[in-house]
Design a protein around this motif. Structure first.
Motif, mmCIF file in Angstrom:
data_model
loop_
_atom_site.group_PDB
_atom_site.id
_atom_site.type_symbol
_atom_site.label_atom_id
_atom_site.label_comp_id
_atom_site.label_asym_id
_atom_site.label_seq_id
_atom_site.Cartn_x
_atom_site.Cartn_y
_atom_site.Cartn_z
ATOM 1 N N LEU A 2 7.286 5.777 -7.616
ATOM 2 C CA LEU A 2 6.719 4.581 -8.221
ATOM 3 C C LEU A 2 6.561 4.731 -9.735
ATOM 4 N N LEU A 3 6.125 5.899 -10.168
ATOM 5 C CA LEU A 3 5.855 6.107 -11.589
ATOM 6 C C LEU A 3 7.114 6.000 -12.437
ATOM 7 N N PHE A 4 8.174 6.719 -12.054
ATOM 8 C CA PHE A 4 9.344 6.778 -12.913
ATOM 9 C C PHE A 4 10.106 5.463 -12.996
ATOM 10 N N PRO A 5 10.288 4.713 -11.885
ATOM 11 C CA PRO A 5 10.900 3.383 -12.051
ATOM 12 C C PRO A 5 10.084 2.455 -12.947
ATOM 13 N N TYR A 6 8.753 2.550 -12.841
ATOM 14 C CA TYR A 6 7.910 1.717 -13.699
ATOM 15 C C TYR A 6 8.058 2.131 -15.162
ATOM 16 N N LEU A 7 8.093 3.445 -15.418
ATOM 17 C CA LEU A 7 8.285 3.916 -16.786
ATOM 18 C C LEU A 7 9.644 3.483 -17.324
ATOM 19 N N GLN A 8 10.676 3.581 -16.508
ATOM 20 C CA GLN A 8 12.000 3.152 -16.940
ATOM 21 C C GLN A 8 12.011 1.672 -17.291
ATOM 22 N N MET A 9 11.308 0.881 -16.499
ATOM 23 C CA MET A 9 11.256 -0.556 -16.772
ATOM 24 C C MET A 9 10.540 -0.824 -18.091
ATOM 25 N N LEU A 10 9.436 -0.133 -18.332
ATOM 26 C CA LEU A 10 8.726 -0.293 -19.599
ATOM 27 C C LEU A 10 9.604 0.132 -20.769
ATOM 28 N N ALA A 11 10.308 1.256 -20.600
ATOM 29 C CA ALA A 11 11.157 1.749 -21.678
ATOM 30 C C ALA A 11 12.316 0.796 -21.942
ATOM 31 N N THR A 12 12.906 0.244 -20.872
ATOM 32 C CA THR A 12 14.031 -0.683 -21.022
ATOM 33 C C THR A 12 13.631 -1.908 -21.818
ATOM 34 N N GLN A 13 12.385 -2.344 -21.658
ATOM 35 C CA GLN A 13 11.902 -3.519 -22.377
ATOM 36 C C GLN A 13 11.228 -3.172 -23.706
ATOM 37 N N GLY A 14 11.426 -1.913 -24.140
ATOM 38 C CA GLY A 14 10.944 -1.515 -25.455
ATOM 39 C C GLY A 14 9.472 -1.191 -25.530
ATOM 40 N N ARG A 15 8.807 -1.038 -24.405
ATOM 41 C CA ARG A 15 7.363 -0.756 -24.400
ATOM 42 C C ARG A 15 7.126 0.747 -24.231
ATOM 43 N N HIS A 16 7.621 1.525 -25.194
ATOM 44 C CA HIS A 16 7.567 2.981 -25.071
ATOM 45 C C HIS A 16 6.153 3.530 -25.233
ATOM 46 N N ALA A 17 5.391 2.956 -26.134
ATOM 47 C CA ALA A 17 4.007 3.409 -26.292
ATOM 48 C C ALA A 17 3.211 3.144 -25.018
#
Length: 433
Positions: free
Chosen positions: A233-248
């Motif tokens: 659950l964590l890594f797909p969510y992180l990937q989604m945030l990163a893909t949309q530019g929400r790295h912070a």
């Protein structure tokens, strides 16, 4: 003999009558008190009271059902197909597919209320039959209203989570509000036969594929701490945030779930190295070394301190039999977006052949472009000495990989032999200027 046969026939008739009556009582209970008065054909509740279908040479059953299905597209008149289905229900009142056939017929004739009731009876009769529940849910979506359709879809998803992408896609159209859809999904995973994570992953997958960050965030808000720390659950969510530019935001989510970045794990090789088995599922950033103990032309292991080293060493032996293309051991490390890092360690070589030497590499994952840092390729022999690499992590980066490399070559001396050792590896952030 004839008297005995008569007694047997009478007994069987009595049993059949009792069974039909009992089945009718159960159908009446499944339909519910609230829906009994709404059905325009009350006789459906009591199979014994169903009228005898006209001009039929049989008593009903599957033959009547099949004939009704053939008649429906041939004429706009639904009276005869309906009589056939009623005859079939007299014989098999607990056979859910007939109730769905009747629902379809009633819906086509404009009896929405009767169709909805027949769908509810069918779903109650076979609650664990995925094919039946799917058909009922799809019919309810067409029939409406949205809340009843959503409930039917959720019941189907509960027993068929593998069909979640399509089912949840329909549910998302019926209920576009992210929080409300997550509420409906949470009701499923709280009572469904599978683990809650199965349904949570399905909903997150839908959000990721649809690019629906609001849905993903609504799901994340409903998860407990244990679920948030799960790689699935964590890594797909992180990937989604990163893909949309929400790295912070991704970095904050990661820190909340797993704490500070651990850096390079087991860089002194004091802990055993566990080779990757056939069942290994690589997580996005599972801490620790990844490697295969043996390969074509090389062996990987750990040995005690060598020379002036105080710690164990990673040892790679090249057997001189293959044109080795090496990309291991490797380790994926979490980093802060926009930060600088330094990799330090010691290495030594012993009789490493070929002009295509060995080197240590750092590179970023899922960035455009990929940022790399490499030591110069080494061959021959050299005593234990330090090496150092620095890498500037882009603003869209969350992960960096460290690995040992040797690139295959077409040169005549392509068969690699010799021994490489590494020890006391550290990967740390550099102070901000």
């Amino acid at each position: 003999m004839s008297r005995a046969l008569a007694i047997v026939a009478l007994t069987l008739s009595t049993l059949l009558w009792a069974t039909a009556a009992l089945q009718g009582w159960w159908v009446d209970r499944l339909a519910g008190e609230a829906t009994r008065d709404a059905l325009p054909v009350d006789t459906l509740v009591d199979p014994a009271a169903l009228p005898t279908p006209p001009r039929l040479p049989w008593s009903g059953g599957e033959a009547a059902r099949e004939w009704a299905r053939r008649l429906v597209p041939l004429s706009g008149d639904t009276s005869e197909p309906r009589a056939l289905l009623e005859a079939s229900l007299r014989e098999r009142p607990l056979y859910a597919p007939i109730w769905l056939d009747l629902a379809e017929l009633l819906a086509s004739s404009g009896d929405q209320e009767g169709a909805a009731r027949s769908i509810r009876v069918a779903r109650a009769l076979w609650p664990e039959r995925a094919v039946l529940q799917q058909r009922a849910a799809w019919m309810q979506v067409v029939l409406g209203p949205p809340d009843a359709a959503l409930a039917a879809l959720m019941d189907y998803w509960a027993i068929a989570p593998g069909d979640g992408l399509r089912t949840l896609g329909l549910a998302r159209r019926l209920e576009p509000a992210p929080e409300a859809l997550v509420d409906a999904a949470a009701h499923v995973w709280s009572r469904a036969p599978n683990e809650a994570s199965v349904y949570q992953r399905g909903l997150l997958d839908l959000a990721r594929r649809a690019g629906d960050l609001a849905l993903a965030q609504a799901l994340w808000a409903r998860l407990d701490d244990k679920s948030r720390a799960s790689e699935d659950l964590l890594f797909p969510y992180l990937q989604m945030l990163a893909t949309q530019g929400r790295h912070a935001q991704a970095d904050a989510v990661w820190e909340q779930a797993l704490g500070e970045p651990p850096g390079l794990v087991n860089g002194r090789f004091e802990e055993p190295l566990v080779p990757l088995g056939p069942d290994f599922r690589p997580g996005w950033a599972t801490p620790g070394w990844r490697y295969h103990a043996t390969g074509d032309g090389f062996r990987i292991g750990v040995e005690g301190p060598q020379g002036d080293a105080r710690h164990h060493s990673l040892r790679i032996d090249f057997l001189g039999t293959e044109n080795v293309d090496l990309a291991q051991p490797s380790q994926i490390m979490r980093v802060r977006p926009g930060s600088s890092y330094r990799l330090r360690g010691y290495w030594s070589g012993e009789d490493i052949t070929t002009r295509s030497g060995v080197f240590v590499e750092l590179y970023t994952i899922a960035t455009r472009p990929v940022v790399r840092a490499q030591t110069p390729p080494r061959r021959g022999s050299w005593a234990r000495e330090p090496f150092e690499l620095e890498i500037q992590v882009p603003e869209d980066c969350l992960l960096v990989t460290m690995r040992i490399r040797r690139v295959a070559t077409n040169a005549l001396d392509r068969r690699l032999s010799g021994t490489l050792r590494l020890d006391t590896l550290e990967f740390q952030p550099l102070p901000n200027d």
